[in-house]
Enzyme design. Structure first.
Site, PDB file in Angstrom:
ATOM      1  N   ASP A   6       0.829  -1.203   0.000  1.00 18.31           N
ATOM      2  CA  ASP A   6       0.000   0.000   0.000  1.00 18.31           C
ATOM      3  C   ASP A   6       0.868   1.261   0.000  1.00 18.31           C
ATOM      4  OD1 ASP A   6      -2.381   1.358  -0.039  1.00 18.31           O
ATOM      5  OD2 ASP A   6      -2.771   1.151   2.108  1.00 18.31           O
ATOM      6  N   HIS A  59       2.591   3.363  -9.005  1.00 19.34           N
ATOM      7  CA  HIS A  59       2.509   1.908  -9.196  1.00 19.34           C
ATOM      8  C   HIS A  59       3.763   1.402  -9.915  1.00 19.34           C
ATOM      9  CE1 HIS A  59      -1.448   1.858  -7.564  1.00 19.34           C
ATOM     10  NE2 HIS A  59      -2.029   2.463  -8.583  1.00 19.34           N
ATOM     11  N   GLU A  81       1.841 -13.047  12.463  1.00 23.25           N
ATOM     12  CA  GLU A  81       2.259 -11.805  13.126  1.00 23.25           C
ATOM     13  C   GLU A  81       2.031 -10.672  12.124  1.00 23.25           C
ATOM     14  OE1 GLU A  81       3.429 -11.421  16.245  1.00 23.25           O
ATOM     15  OE2 GLU A  81       3.137 -13.565  16.564  1.00 23.25           O
ATOM     16  N   LEU A  90      11.176 -20.542  -4.471  1.00 22.24           N
ATOM     17  CA  LEU A  90      10.155 -19.665  -3.871  1.00 22.24           C
ATOM     18  C   LEU A  90       8.800 -19.856  -4.552  1.00 22.24           C
ATOM     19  CD1 LEU A  90       9.506 -17.103  -2.050  1.00 22.24           C
ATOM     20  CD2 LEU A  90       9.933 -15.773  -4.126  1.00 22.24           C
ATOM     21  N   SER A  94      -7.949  -5.724   4.947  1.00 18.36           N
ATOM     22  CA  SER A  94      -8.559  -5.519   3.626  1.00 18.36           C
ATOM     23  C   SER A  94      -8.825  -6.805   2.841  1.00 18.36           C
ATOM     24  CB  SER A  94      -7.709  -4.556   2.785  1.00 18.36           C
ATOM     25  OG  SER A  94      -7.595  -3.326   3.419  1.00 18.36           O
TER      26      SER A  94
HETATM   27  C1  FPP Z   1      -2.024   0.064  -3.316  1.00 16.37           C
HETATM   28  O1  FPP Z   1      -1.609   1.412  -3.359  1.00 16.37           O
HETATM   29  C2  FPP Z   1      -1.443  -0.655  -4.436  1.00 16.37           C
HETATM   30  C3  FPP Z   1      -2.169  -1.259  -5.426  1.00 16.37           C
HETATM   31  C4  FPP Z   1      -3.635  -1.235  -5.471  1.00 16.37           C
HETATM   32  C5  FPP Z   1      -1.497  -1.943  -6.549  1.00 16.37           C
HETATM   33  C6  FPP Z   1      -0.258  -2.707  -6.225  1.00 16.37           C
HETATM   34  C7  FPP Z   1       0.432  -2.970  -7.487  1.00 16.37           C
HETATM   35  C8  FPP Z   1       1.790  -2.890  -7.699  1.00 16.37           C
HETATM   36  C9  FPP Z   1       2.762  -2.641  -6.645  1.00 16.37           C
HETATM   37  C10 FPP Z   1       2.370  -3.032  -9.051  1.00 16.37           C
HETATM   38  C11 FPP Z   1       1.868  -4.051  -9.999  1.00 16.37           C
HETATM   39  C12 FPP Z   1       2.044  -5.457  -9.599  1.00 16.37           C
HETATM   40  C13 FPP Z   1       2.614  -6.437 -10.369  1.00 16.37           C
HETATM   41  C14 FPP Z   1       2.414  -7.864  -9.998  1.00 16.37           C
HETATM   42  C15 FPP Z   1       3.466  -6.179 -11.536  1.00 16.37           C
HETATM   43  P1  FPP Z   1      -2.709   2.553  -3.427  1.00 16.37           P
HETATM   44  O2  FPP Z   1      -2.877   2.953  -4.850  1.00 16.37           O
HETATM   45  O3  FPP Z   1      -3.953   2.104  -2.746  1.00 16.37           O
HETATM   46  O4  FPP Z   1      -1.988   3.674  -2.617  1.00 16.37           O
HETATM   47  P2  FPP Z   1      -2.658   4.801  -1.721  1.00 16.37           P
HETATM   48  O5  FPP Z   1      -3.306   4.096  -0.551  1.00 16.37           O
HETATM   49  O6  FPP Z   1      -1.494   5.622  -1.305  1.00 16.37           O
HETATM   50  O7  FPP Z   1      -3.633   5.520  -2.600  1.00 16.37           O
END
Ligand code: FPP
Length: 243
Positions: A27, A44, A207, A138, A196
């Site tokens: 996040d 992202h 943990e 892994l 979530s």
């Molecule tokens: C949450 O941050 C993150 C996501 C919803 C997407 C996670 C995806 C990646 C890290 C990259 C793509 C993954 C792969 C497998 C290539 P948010 O947007 O909710 O952040 P915020 O809470 O600060 O708004």
């Protein structure tokens, strides 16, 4: 490259206290981007850099399973442009990283129903799963269109159709994580302290660590600190402390 016991100790860790299964809610990409006045999609993208670093380190240090929350069943409510940006990152990730992951003996599977994604995304993840299914390193789980309540209901329905009915064994074999150890450590970056709808059944005795760091800043060093925090916890699984 696999670290030796000595190298692991040099990080301030011990092989015995390394979790078998780590789950991460990545996040803070959006807030990281906002802080810099750049589009969320670039947050992202920066997140993918960290994801690669964390996967590599997890593999090298001998973690058995790593589950990453990349897209929840609730994320479809985000703007279309953001969903498209995430899908492009998924495509780019599988195209660019697959060979190296496969060479490193990583076994890739998706958690969730990926058929809702554009056909190319769905095809790439299925293909990655098929081609790496015999890899013994892994276990890398990427949660995509994943929701734990959906997973639990699905497993319960499928278990009910089995000869013995809904036993723990029949139920667990229909979870997306079938055959993997329970989650030992759940990490959520970005400072919020919520689960979530992620792996609710599998985190029963996990943990929890909630680093304030936004995901794009969650480097290997931050990860090591989190693994140290985990190693200092006393886990009793409902029993009494032996020490
Ligand atoms: C949450 O941050 C993150 C996501 C919803 C997407 C996670 C995806 C990646 C890290 C990259 C793509 C993954 C792969 C497998 C290539 P948010 O947007 O909710 O952040 P915020 O809470 O600060 O708004």
């Amino acid at each position: 490259m696999k670290y030796t016991d000595e190298q692991i100790r040099a990080f301030g860790l011990n092989r015995e206290s390394i979790p078998a299964h780590v789950a991460i809610i990545m996040d803070g990409n959006g807030r990281w981007a906002k802080q810099r006045g750049i589009p969320r999609a670039l947050g992202h993208r920066a997140g993918v850099t960290r994801l690669k670093e964390i996967i590599r380190f997890s593999s090298d240090i001998g973690i058995q399973a790593l589950s990453l929350y990349a897209f929840s069943t609730e994320n479809w409510a985000r703007p279309k442009t953001e969903i498209e940006a995430l899908c492009s990152l998924f495509v780019e990730f599988f195209n660019r990283e697959f060979d190296e992951l496969n060479e490193n003996n990583v076994c890739i599977r998706a958690l969730g129903d990926t058929s809702r994604f554009p056909a190319e995304v769905d095809r790439l993840i299925r293909n990655a799963n098929q081609r790496t299914r015999d890899n013994t390193g892994l276990k890398l789980n990427i949660a995509m269109n994943y929701g734990s309540r959906d997973e639990i209901l699905r497993a319960a329905r499928l278990a009910a159709e089995e000869p013995g009915g809904v036993t723990a064994e029949n139920f667990e074999k229909h979870l997306y994580t079938a055959g993997l150890p329970d989650v030992d450590l759940l990490i959520r970056t970005g400072g919020e302290e919520r689960v979530s709808n992620f792996l609710l059944y599998q985190i029963s005795y996990a943990e929890f660590v909630f680093p304030k760091t936004f995901w794009p800043d969650f480097t290997q060093e931050r990860y090591i600190e989190t693994l140290k925090t985990f190693s200092e916890r006393s886990r009793r699984f409902g029993g009494l402390d032996n020490s």
